[in-house]
Motif scaffolding. Structure first.
Motif, PDB file in Angstrom:
ATOM      1  N   UNK A   1      -7.240  30.477   1.375  1.00  0.00           N
ATOM      2  CA  UNK A   1      -7.954  31.513   2.135  1.00  0.00           C
ATOM      3  C   UNK A   1      -7.097  31.981   3.314  1.00  0.00           C
ATOM      4  N   UNK A   2      -6.413  31.037   3.976  1.00  0.00           N
ATOM      5  CA  UNK A   2      -5.544  31.415   5.091  1.00  0.00           C
ATOM      6  C   UNK A   2      -4.412  32.324   4.604  1.00  0.00           C
ATOM      7  N   UNK A   3      -3.842  31.999   3.455  1.00  0.00           N
ATOM      8  CA  UNK A   3      -2.754  32.800   2.885  1.00  0.00           C
ATOM      9  C   UNK A   3      -3.230  34.228   2.602  1.00  0.00           C
ATOM     10  N   UNK A   4      -4.429  34.344   2.044  1.00  0.00           N
ATOM     11  CA  UNK A   4      -5.000  35.672   1.763  1.00  0.00           C
ATOM     12  C   UNK A   4      -5.215  36.472   3.044  1.00  0.00           C
ATOM     13  N   UNK A   5      -5.566  35.754   4.127  1.00  0.00           N
ATOM     14  CA  UNK A   5      -5.811  36.420   5.404  1.00  0.00           C
ATOM     15  C   UNK A   5      -4.513  36.677   6.176  1.00  0.00           C
ATOM     16  N   UNK A   6      -3.394  36.192   5.649  1.00  0.00           N
ATOM     17  CA  UNK A   6      -2.117  36.390   6.326  1.00  0.00           C
ATOM     18  C   UNK A   6      -1.881  35.437   7.479  1.00  0.00           C
ATOM     19  N   UNK A   7      -2.591  34.294   7.489  1.00  0.00           N
ATOM     20  CA  UNK A   7      -2.414  33.291   8.557  1.00  0.00           C
ATOM     21  C   UNK A   7      -1.297  32.350   8.122  1.00  0.00           C
ATOM     22  N   UNK A   8      -0.058  32.684   8.471  1.00  0.00           N
ATOM     23  CA  UNK A   8       1.099  31.916   8.022  1.00  0.00           C
ATOM     24  C   UNK A   8       1.762  31.185   9.190  1.00  0.00           C
ATOM     25  N   UNK A   9       2.545  30.176   8.851  1.00  0.00           N
ATOM     26  CA  UNK A   9       3.277  29.399   9.850  1.00  0.00           C
ATOM     27  C   UNK A   9       4.765  29.698   9.732  1.00  0.00           C
ATOM     28  N   UNK A  10       5.518  29.202  10.693  1.00  0.00           N
ATOM     29  CA  UNK A  10       6.972  29.381  10.686  1.00  0.00           C
ATOM     30  C   UNK A  10       7.646  28.017  10.541  1.00  0.00           C
ATOM     31  N   UNK A  11       8.957  28.041  10.455  1.00  0.00           N
ATOM     32  CA  UNK A  11       9.716  26.794  10.356  1.00  0.00           C
ATOM     33  C   UNK A  11       9.704  26.016  11.674  1.00  0.00           C
ATOM     34  N   UNK A  12       9.095  26.578  12.703  1.00  0.00           N
ATOM     35  CA  UNK A  12       8.962  25.859  13.979  1.00  0.00           C
ATOM     36  C   UNK A  12       7.711  24.980  13.989  1.00  0.00           C
ATOM     37  N   UNK A  13       6.926  24.974  12.895  1.00  0.00           N
ATOM     38  CA  UNK A  13       5.700  24.165  12.857  1.00  0.00           C
ATOM     39  C   UNK A  13       6.002  22.710  13.209  1.00  0.00           C
ATOM     40  N   UNK A  14       5.097  22.129  14.020  1.00  0.00           N
ATOM     41  CA  UNK A  14       5.248  20.736  14.435  1.00  0.00           C
ATOM     42  C   UNK A  14       3.929  20.011  14.192  1.00  0.00           C
ATOM     43  N   UNK A  15       3.967  18.695  14.147  1.00  0.00           N
ATOM     44  CA  UNK A  15       2.743  17.918  13.990  1.00  0.00           C
ATOM     45  C   UNK A  15       1.889  18.001  15.248  1.00  0.00           C
ATOM     46  N   UNK A  16       0.576  18.199  15.077  1.00  0.00           N
ATOM     47  CA  UNK A  16      -0.336  18.301  16.217  1.00  0.00           C
ATOM     48  C   UNK A  16      -1.442  17.252  16.070  1.00  0.00           C
ATOM     49  N   UNK A  17      -1.222  16.039  16.624  1.00  0.00           N
ATOM     50  CA  UNK A  17      -2.192  14.951  16.440  1.00  0.00           C
ATOM     51  C   UNK A  17      -3.569  15.245  17.015  1.00  0.00           C
ATOM     52  N   UNK A  18      -3.663  16.091  18.051  1.00  0.00           N
ATOM     53  CA  UNK A  18      -4.956  16.418  18.652  1.00  0.00           C
ATOM     54  C   UNK A  18      -5.358  17.853  18.394  1.00  0.00           C
ATOM     55  N   UNK A  19      -4.945  18.409  17.292  1.00  0.00           N
ATOM     56  CA  UNK A  19      -5.141  19.831  16.996  1.00  0.00           C
ATOM     57  C   UNK A  19      -6.620  20.217  16.963  1.00  0.00           C
ATOM     58  N   UNK A  20      -7.033  21.220  17.753  1.00  0.00           N
ATOM     59  CA  UNK A  20      -8.430  21.676  17.716  1.00  0.00           C
ATOM     60  C   UNK A  20      -8.676  22.565  16.488  1.00  0.00           C
ATOM     61  N   UNK A  21      -9.914  22.595  16.029  1.00  0.00           N
ATOM     62  CA  UNK A  21     -10.292  23.467  14.920  1.00  0.00           C
ATOM     63  C   UNK A  21     -10.265  24.916  15.425  1.00  0.00           C
ATOM     64  N   UNK A  22      -9.495  25.779  14.786  1.00  0.00           N
ATOM     65  CA  UNK A  22      -9.318  27.147  15.280  1.00  0.00           C
ATOM     66  C   UNK A  22      -9.835  28.162  14.273  1.00  0.00           C
ATOM     67  N   UNK A  23     -10.223  29.333  14.758  1.00  0.00           N
ATOM     68  CA  UNK A  23     -10.706  30.403  13.886  1.00  0.00           C
ATOM     69  C   UNK A  23      -9.542  31.152  13.276  1.00  0.00           C
TER      70      UNK A  23
END
Length: 340
Positions: free
Chosen positions: A316-338
């Protein structure tokens, strides 16, 4: 959609190394999970360094096996989805770097997925989600009620203030001298017990609150055990397990039903490892059937950590165009985002 969308999902947030390929966000083509339970059992919980080492050993193998089972080549895929967080930072980084390497080598888009969004979207692999929707998320680290008005819209209306439900299960299991992970063992004991359940408290918090608190319940069980031992009384583990589970299930069910009515939702779903609990599943299924509100809970293999759920959310994220870059890092406390 002119051609089928094929997403490779990768999940390494805790103690399962998993890879899966999902078609059009709803159909599992392959689903491979390498569990580490036996390695962590003797420690009574997950040891982060050991988990990370296992992920290093297994991540390439599970990706290759997922492609083999699906009879696909990397060129057949549309994107790679991977758990970005929350989770153990070392474990997350193994999956993220494997996903980045695979995506880079095969010129594929990269999608970073929130682990809890993944658990929620495991239900999309069972049947279409109807909005507005209410999700009860119950796992080792999370107990939340999430309102969704559309795909990718997450409104947190209730959460735990201390121990998550799964965390409380593991701590009570330890006192009952049950193996790790404790949840399934307490559930089994509670289901099979012929003893009268011990009456433990229900924590409702302030009137109208959708928050949860299981720390006091856990302490009540521990105090009961210690007092009984000091008095030399015979402790019946089945009665303790049944009483503890009854308290957890009643509070989770009652608050979810009240929220479903208040927000007038069309669909209620359960998500996360604790949604595999037979007592909780039965309570929710019966209650929502009586209320006439459609209810979905995934099959057991989709309740625990897996990569199919990550691919489903990533679709669903891919269809919406919500993509990441090669700078992505692990986020142990990542909040749920819209997903905008």
């Amino acid at each position: 959609m002119s051609k089928d969308q094929l997403i490779l999902g990768i999940e390494t947030s805790c103690d399962e190394t998993a890879a899966s390929i999902v078609r059009n966000g709803t159909e599992i083509i392959s689903n491979v999970v390498s569990s580490q339970i036996e390695s962590h059992k003797r420690f009574g919980g997950v040891v982060p360094e050991i988990a990370s080492r296992h992920h290093v050993e297994q991540v390439t193998l599970v990706i290759e096996e997922a492609l083999k089972q699906a009879n696909l080549q990397p060129a057949d895929l549309d994107a790679v989805a991977v758990t970005e967080g929350p989770g153990l930072v070392g474990a997350l980084l193994i999956g993220i770097n494997a996903a980045k390497a695979f995506a880079f080598a095969n010129e594929l888009p990269l999608v970073g997925v929130h682990h809890i969004a993944g658990h929620i979207y495991a239900n999309q692999l069972v049947e279409p989600m109807q909005f507005p929707l209410l999700a009860l998320v119950v796992s080792g680290g999370h107990t939340e009620i999430v309102l969704m008005r559309e795909h990718g819209s997450f409104e947190l209306i209730g959460e735990t203030r201390d121990d998550a439900a799964g965390e409380a299960y593991d701590k009570v299991a330890r006192v009952l001298k049950l193996p790790y992970p404790g949840g399934p063992h307490i559930d089994k004991l509670a289901q099979e017990s012929k003893e009268e359940a011990i009456a433990f408290p229900r924590v409702w918090l302030e009137e109208g609150s959708y928050d949860f608190s299981f720390s006091g319940l856990k302490s009540s069980v521990i105090n009961y055990m210690h007092n009984a031992e000091q008095r030399g009384e015979d402790i019946k583990p089945g009665a303790v397990a049944a009483g503890f589970q009854a308290s957890v299930v009643e509070v989770l069910t009652a608050k979810t039903v009240r929220a479903a009515k208040e927000f007038n939702v069309k669909h209620v779903i359960a998500a996360g490892g604790v949604s595999a609990n037979k007592g909780l599943r039965a309570s929710l299924e019966t209650t929502f059937e009586n209320e006439g509100i459609p209810f979905t809970v995934p099959p057991l293999f989709l309740c625990t950590d897996n990569a199919a759920m990550i691919a489903a959310a990533g679709s669903v994220m891919f269809e919406k165009g919500i993509l990441s870059t090669m700078a992505m890092n692990g986020k142990p406390g990542m909040p749920l985002f819209n997903w905008k």
